[in-house]
Design an enzyme around this catalytic site. Sequence first.
Site, short mmCIF file in Angstrom:
data_model
loop_
_atom_site.label_atom_id
_atom_site.label_comp_id
_atom_site.label_asym_id
_atom_site.label_seq_id
_atom_site.Cartn_x
_atom_site.Cartn_y
_atom_site.Cartn_z
N LYS A 176 -2.15 -1.44 -3.69
CA LYS A 176 -2.97 -0.26 -3.64
C LYS A 176 -2.24 0.99 -3.75
CE LYS A 176 -6.39 2.08 -0.97
NZ LYS A 176 -7.20 2.09 0.35
N LYS B 79 0.87 -1.03 0.03
CA LYS B 79 0.05 0.02 -0.03
C LYS B 79 0.75 1.18 0.07
CE LYS B 79 -3.68 2.35 2.59
NZ LYS B 79 -4.66 2.29 3.47
ZN ZN Z 1 -6.02 3.27 7.96
#
Ligand code: ZN
Length: 335
Positions: A258, A205
């Site tokens: 992501k 992420k």
């Molecule tokens: Zn968070």
Amino acid sequence: MHTAPAAGFPELRLRRLRRTPALRRMVRETWLRPEQLVLPLFVRPGRGVRRPIASMPGVCQLSSDELVREATAAHAEGITAVLLFGIPPRKDPRALGAYTRQGIVQQAVRRLKKELPDLLVITDVCLCEYMSHGHCGLVTEERGGWQVDNDATLPLLARAAVSHAEAGADMLAPSDMMDGRVRAIRAALDKAGFADLPIMAYAAKFASAFYGPFREAAESAPQFGDRRAYQMDPANGDEALREVALDLAEGADLVMVKPAMAYLDIVWRVKTTFGVPTAAYAVSGEYSLIKAAAERGWIDERRVTLEALLGLHRAGADILITYAARDVARWLREG
Ligand SMILES: [Zn+2]
């Protein structure tokens, strides 16, 4: 994989197989299916509430009754999974709302599973939406500044995960990017009797500017600083593989990259390196870019949305998390 063609032009003409729609369909290598799609949903307190998110046209914060209505419609259209985020009635410095039994997400999960037992309910496990300061972990003072305390955050994440499991969630998706969170959550789940519950780790992420509209959607913008001390540097690909390897070693069943569109190389490397079920999250900014350009008549929303998701799938993503999931399911049905 690549063998030299037996012949060259003019014997070989690749255009022969592009001549008609039937030929093109016959040799198409990659297909989108509704079963690949995950629809993110935002639940907030109240009844009969559909609060539109201005920066994400077509997306609303929903009270739990409206959430059920939305999920029912999506399910009827072929959506098999939703990813749930909560907007609690109040926030505090220890994110109580994230792990209380009567939390906004816990209540919503119980309601969803009662009304739609076949719908796969995935919950986002993080603290930022419940923290008064908006960070993903506990914040402590340090050397005249502040830091997010990794190890002190882990027990709270584990509590949140167990509370989601007890509410009936089918899969947990930790998104905080603390080191060791998957192990902490796995251990807590196993101890609480949820050894069968899968974890989809937000493994790679990135600290991305593409999250901009989501901050409005989840009301989770940090009140100070940013998330670059725990989310990944967008410049790093090797480190993404290390993150994924760690999460898998700690017990993650699926991994996520992501954002998606600017990280296709990461998706490809993760899938080819580990060969595990891989999700890509087409984040709010990716959705809003397409929506905004389509509203101006600059692009064809349907074709661009499908092409972006097809690219993700071609890069190796098995699971596609997108705010456009309902539209996509409808477009796929229409053919
Ligand atoms: Zn968070």
